[in-house]
Design a protein around this motif. Sequence first.
Motif, PDB file in Angstrom:
ATOM      1  N   ASP A  79      47.804  45.472  -7.690  1.00  0.00           N
ATOM      2  CA  ASP A  79      48.653  46.470  -8.328  1.00  0.00           C
ATOM      3  C   ASP A  79      48.165  47.841  -7.883  1.00  0.00           C
ATOM      4  OD1 ASP A  79      50.305  47.974  -9.881  1.00  0.00           O
ATOM      5  OD2 ASP A  79      49.661  47.133 -11.804  1.00  0.00           O
ATOM      6  N   THR A  80      48.964  48.520  -7.061  1.00  0.00           N
ATOM      7  CA  THR A  80      48.524  49.791  -6.483  1.00  0.00           C
ATOM      8  C   THR A  80      48.486  50.915  -7.507  1.00  0.00           C
ATOM      9  OG1 THR A  80      50.781  50.277  -5.788  1.00  0.00           O
ATOM     10  CG2 THR A  80      49.337  49.193  -4.184  1.00  0.00           C
ATOM     11  N   ILE A  81      49.195  50.777  -8.610  1.00  0.00           N
ATOM     12  CA  ILE A  81      49.217  51.842  -9.615  1.00  0.00           C
ATOM     13  C   ILE A  81      47.956  51.792 -10.477  1.00  0.00           C
ATOM     14  CG2 ILE A  81      50.452  52.749 -11.619  1.00  0.00           C
ATOM     15  CD1 ILE A  81      53.013  51.699 -10.297  1.00  0.00           C
ATOM     16  N   THR A  82      47.630  50.615 -10.989  1.00  0.00           N
ATOM     17  CA  THR A  82      46.467  50.489 -11.881  1.00  0.00           C
ATOM     18  C   THR A  82      45.193  50.099 -11.139  1.00  0.00           C
ATOM     19  OG1 THR A  82      46.962  48.173 -12.357  1.00  0.00           O
ATOM     20  CG2 THR A  82      47.936  49.837 -13.816  1.00  0.00           C
ATOM     21  N   GLY A  83      45.298  49.533  -9.944  1.00  0.00           N
ATOM     22  CA  GLY A  83      44.135  49.095  -9.190  1.00  0.00           C
ATOM     23  C   GLY A  83      43.643  47.722  -9.592  1.00  0.00           C
ATOM     24  N   ASP A  84      44.450  46.976 -10.355  1.00  0.00           N
ATOM     25  CA  ASP A  84      44.061  45.629 -10.780  1.00  0.00           C
ATOM     26  C   ASP A  84      44.320  44.627  -9.667  1.00  0.00           C
ATOM     27  OD1 ASP A  84      43.349  46.566 -13.245  1.00  0.00           O
ATOM     28  OD2 ASP A  84      45.238  46.031 -14.217  1.00  0.00           O
ATOM     29  N   VAL A  85      43.454  43.617  -9.602  1.00  0.00           N
ATOM     30  CA  VAL A  85      43.587  42.534  -8.642  1.00  0.00           C
ATOM     31  C   VAL A  85      43.854  41.265  -9.437  1.00  0.00           C
ATOM     32  CG1 VAL A  85      42.431  41.192  -6.853  1.00  0.00           C
ATOM     33  CG2 VAL A  85      41.987  43.632  -7.052  1.00  0.00           C
ATOM     34  N   MET A  86      44.905  40.519  -9.053  1.00  0.00           N
ATOM     35  CA  MET A  86      45.233  39.260  -9.715  1.00  0.00           C
ATOM     36  C   MET A  86      45.171  38.146  -8.682  1.00  0.00           C
ATOM     37  SD  MET A  86      48.360  40.552 -12.077  1.00  0.00           S
ATOM     38  CE  MET A  86      48.944  41.701 -10.846  1.00  0.00           C
ATOM     39  N   VAL A  87      44.438  37.083  -9.007  1.00  0.00           N
ATOM     40  CA  VAL A  87      44.290  35.940  -8.120  1.00  0.00           C
ATOM     41  C   VAL A  87      44.795  34.707  -8.861  1.00  0.00           C
ATOM     42  CG1 VAL A  87      42.656  34.488  -6.873  1.00  0.00           C
ATOM     43  CG2 VAL A  87      42.342  36.950  -6.914  1.00  0.00           C
ATOM     44  N   SER A  88      45.699  33.990  -8.226  1.00  0.00           N
ATOM     45  CA  SER A  88      46.226  32.754  -8.780  1.00  0.00           C
ATOM     46  C   SER A  88      45.737  31.596  -7.917  1.00  0.00           C
ATOM     47  CB  SER A  88      47.756  32.801  -8.798  1.00  0.00           C
ATOM     48  OG  SER A  88      48.270  31.559  -9.206  1.00  0.00           O
ATOM     49  N   LEU A  89      44.974  30.670  -8.524  1.00  0.00           N
ATOM     50  CA  LEU A  89      44.422  29.526  -7.806  1.00  0.00           C
ATOM     51  C   LEU A  89      45.264  28.291  -8.051  1.00  0.00           C
ATOM     52  CD1 LEU A  89      40.583  29.787  -8.434  1.00  0.00           C
ATOM     53  CD2 LEU A  89      41.835  30.390  -6.389  1.00  0.00           C
ATOM     54  N   SER A  90      45.363  27.463  -7.030  1.00  0.00           N
ATOM     55  CA  SER A  90      46.030  26.169  -7.163  1.00  0.00           C
ATOM     56  C   SER A  90      45.233  25.153  -6.364  1.00  0.00           C
ATOM     57  CB  SER A  90      47.469  26.250  -6.652  1.00  0.00           C
ATOM     58  OG  SER A  90      47.488  26.557  -5.271  1.00  0.00           O
ATOM     59  N   GLY A  91      45.320  23.896  -6.803  1.00  0.00           N
ATOM     60  CA  GLY A  91      44.601  22.838  -6.101  1.00  0.00           C
ATOM     61  C   GLY A  91      43.765  22.023  -7.056  1.00  0.00           C
ATOM     62  N   ASN A  92      42.804  21.291  -6.518  1.00  0.00           N
ATOM     63  CA  ASN A  92      41.951  20.403  -7.285  1.00  0.00           C
ATOM     64  C   ASN A  92      40.785  21.197  -7.866  1.00  0.00           C
ATOM     65  OD1 ASN A  92      40.678  18.243  -8.378  1.00  0.00           O
ATOM     66  ND2 ASN A  92      40.092  17.296  -6.439  1.00  0.00           N
ATOM     67  N   LEU A  93      40.992  21.767  -9.057  1.00  0.00           N
ATOM     68  CA  LEU A  93      39.971  22.577  -9.712  1.00  0.00           C
ATOM     69  C   LEU A  93      39.496  21.846 -10.966  1.00  0.00           C
ATOM     70  CD1 LEU A  93      41.778  26.012  -9.464  1.00  0.00           C
ATOM     71  CD2 LEU A  93      39.823  25.293  -8.148  1.00  0.00           C
ATOM     72  N   ASN A  94      38.486  21.021 -10.835  1.00  0.00           N
ATOM     73  CA  ASN A  94      37.960  20.302 -11.994  1.00  0.00           C
ATOM     74  C   ASN A  94      36.489  20.611 -12.134  1.00  0.00           C
ATOM     75  OD1 ASN A  94      40.348  18.997 -12.681  1.00  0.00           O
ATOM     76  ND2 ASN A  94      39.978  17.387 -11.175  1.00  0.00           N
ATOM     77  N   PRO A  95      36.037  21.306 -13.098  1.00  0.00           N
ATOM     78  CA  PRO A  95      36.769  22.166 -14.023  1.00  0.00           C
ATOM     79  C   PRO A  95      37.038  23.531 -13.384  1.00  0.00           C
ATOM     80  CG  PRO A  95      34.459  22.228 -14.583  1.00  0.00           C
ATOM     81  CD  PRO A  95      34.602  21.268 -13.423  1.00  0.00           C
ATOM     82  N   ALA A  96      37.981  24.260 -13.952  1.00  0.00           N
ATOM     83  CA  ALA A  96      38.303  25.596 -13.440  1.00  0.00           C
ATOM     84  C   ALA A  96      37.176  26.558 -13.815  1.00  0.00           C
ATOM     85  CB  ALA A  96      39.623  26.079 -14.013  1.00  0.00           C
ATOM     86  N   PRO A  97      36.752  27.403 -12.898  1.00  0.00           N
ATOM     87  CA  PRO A  97      35.652  28.331 -13.219  1.00  0.00           C
ATOM     88  C   PRO A  97      36.093  29.387 -14.235  1.00  0.00           C
ATOM     89  CG  PRO A  97      36.491  28.756 -11.022  1.00  0.00           C
ATOM     90  CD  PRO A  97      37.186  27.534 -11.509  1.00  0.00           C
ATOM     91  N   ALA A  98      35.145  29.892 -15.016  1.00  0.00           N
ATOM     92  CA  ALA A  98      35.448  30.917 -16.022  1.00  0.00           C
ATOM     93  C   ALA A  98      35.611  32.293 -15.373  1.00  0.00           C
ATOM     94  CB  ALA A  98      34.346  30.962 -17.064  1.00  0.00           C
ATOM     95  N   SER A  99      34.958  32.495 -14.242  1.00  0.00           N
ATOM     96  CA  SER A  99      35.092  33.779 -13.545  1.00  0.00           C
ATOM     97  C   SER A  99      34.905  33.553 -12.047  1.00  0.00           C
ATOM     98  CB  SER A  99      34.068  34.796 -14.064  1.00  0.00           C
ATOM     99  OG  SER A  99      32.766  34.381 -13.752  1.00  0.00           O
ATOM    100  N   LEU A 100      35.424  34.500 -11.272  1.00  0.00           N
ATOM    101  CA  LEU A 100      35.298  34.482  -9.816  1.00  0.00           C
ATOM    102  C   LEU A 100      34.729  35.817  -9.366  1.00  0.00           C
ATOM    103  CD1 LEU A 100      38.776  33.045  -8.754  1.00  0.00           C
ATOM    104  CD2 LEU A 100      36.636  31.810  -8.897  1.00  0.00           C
ATOM    105  N   THR A 101      34.103  35.820  -8.214  1.00  0.00           N
ATOM    106  CA  THR A 101      33.634  37.061  -7.604  1.00  0.00           C
ATOM    107  C   THR A 101      34.402  37.271  -6.313  1.00  0.00           C
ATOM    108  OG1 THR A 101      31.434  36.758  -8.524  1.00  0.00           O
ATOM    109  CG2 THR A 101      31.642  38.311  -6.723  1.00  0.00           C
ATOM    110  N   LEU A 102      35.118  38.383  -6.240  1.00  0.00           N
ATOM    111  CA  LEU A 102      35.885  38.742  -5.050  1.00  0.00           C
ATOM    112  C   LEU A 102      35.069  39.757  -4.264  1.00  0.00           C
ATOM    113  CD1 LEU A 102      38.542  38.724  -3.405  1.00  0.00           C
ATOM    114  CD2 LEU A 102      39.320  40.577  -4.866  1.00  0.00           C
TER     115      LEU A 102
END
Length: 130
Positions: A79-102
């Motif tokens: 989002d160029t206005i607020t500077g927020d980054v959104m990441v949508s993951l798909s695939g075999n995520l067992n279990p899904a992580p609570a946080s990611l580092t970009l």
Amino acid sequence: MTEENEVIAPWYKQPWLWFILTPLIAVFIYGFSFLYLSIVTMDGVVKDDYYRIARGYEVKSEKNQRALDQNIEAQVKLDTITGDVMVSLSGNLNPAPASLTLDIVHPTHQKYDQAITLKAVGAQNLYTGS
């Protein structure tokens, strides 16, 4: 007035001498100042998964291969206005992580690198950070 009575100025007062010497003096001054800057300043470090082996380079791709094996894909939206980054993951995520580092890595200057912590939002494997 004859040429016999004419007084010749000393060599350092001749205008043509300084016309020729001024560019040469400027080249020496600029040359030594750039030499000083090239010795004193440090080059940036290139950061990536490349390691020098003999005369070639080897790419370490274990992380990429593991993600391909688990069919993990990501869509990144900025989002160029607020500077927020959104990441949508798909695939075999067992279990899904609570946080990611970009990690946003500049190819030549390490001081421009950024690390953004993305927190999970909802249950659709959506992560956001700024």
